[in-house]
Design an enzyme around this catalytic site. Sequence first.
Site, PDB file in Angstrom:
ATOM      1  CG  ASP A  84      -0.260   0.073   2.541  1.00  0.00           C
ATOM      2  OD1 ASP A  84       0.789  -0.588   2.698  1.00  0.00           O
ATOM      3  OD2 ASP A  84      -0.756   0.773   3.432  1.00  0.00           O
ATOM      4  CD  GLU A 146       4.272   0.559   6.999  1.00  0.00           C
ATOM      5  OE1 GLU A 146       5.074   0.913   7.896  1.00  0.00           O
ATOM      6  OE2 GLU A 146       3.939   1.309   6.057  1.00  0.00           O
TER       7      GLU A 146
END
Length: 384
Positions: A84, A146
Amino acid sequence: MKNIFQQIAAREDEMIKELEQLVNIDSGSYTKAGIDKIISKYDDIYTGLGFETEIKENDENGNNLIARRTGELDGSWLFLGHVDTVFPEGTAEKRPFKLDREADRAYGPGVCDMKSGVVILKNVLETLITSGTELPDLVVLLNGDEEIGSPTSRELIEDAAREVTACFVLEPGRQGGELVIARKGVGIYELIVSGQAAHAGSNHQDGVSAIEELTYKIQDVHKLTDYEQGITLNVGVIAGGERPNIVADNARAEIDLRIVKAEQAEEIEKQLKAIAAKEYLPGAKTILKGGLNRPPMEPSQQSEQFFNIFAEAGKSLGLELEEKLTGGASDGNFVSGLGVPTLDALGAVGGGNHSDQEYIELSTLVERAQILAGGLTELASKLD
């Protein structure tokens, strides 16, 4: 090792092409479709390399991938990476992957943090496996959240950590090429103050300003910062009140805490609770919410040994690597917090992370892959 280095170098064009494909997929933390597309891609890749894979599906957040391979040597290594980014949907179309070989740079959303790390990891493990290098058990965990604190993947990471003997994190390398052996822990707290509303003109004296109360407490919070001990507190967001002619009956502040040792958290939290309990203005009440989000990644004798081995791999390439303590956290904090020796920042070197100027130094894509491959090869040789 020289042969491994040559094989990695021969992959440069392939690695750049793979990186371009990843960067051009929107995968912000809230862009589930893009995250899932990348996770599915690497599910296929690691299955092809002989890993047993499992996609952990989420309804709203992006999916997570766990891939496991049984090795020939004792021990088990965990590799962490996230797919991400911090960028909203549509960013990849507005400023796609751009290559500037003359400047030795590649640009694009997430190119440094940390899609290049994902590419490096895959190509290193593929090179080692296909070349017949004997390895311990391998666990690869790629997550899609994350950048927002790993809410769906933290438990997966910690469960995996309990099974392994070492962890390697593919977050970006630092500007000087340093490897990270320690990161600060992170706490996220919120002070919520309630007061008494009143008309600011006709009966100001009847009001209890939550904003005024909060201003005193913000100063108390900032006084807890102790640079010598590596402790910092920052009030980064404040809000309160409704209109300028009303004494504010509500106010709030968001606090970022950074610590270098796990035991520091308990004392700081005790002091934050004392600040919340104190009344500067009679009638003002304060609630403290939050806690430690990530434990500190503390250096250990074994993580120092890992660094020395990887530094030797760097020297064989003519590179001088240094170790670093950084204030930023990563998923490696979760693993280190469970006592697993962890080496971080093994990804490509670059800068401008989380901005429209994010880049990697293109030559470090191969360099860092060679360092990772060399370090792992040397570590594996000590497991014979």
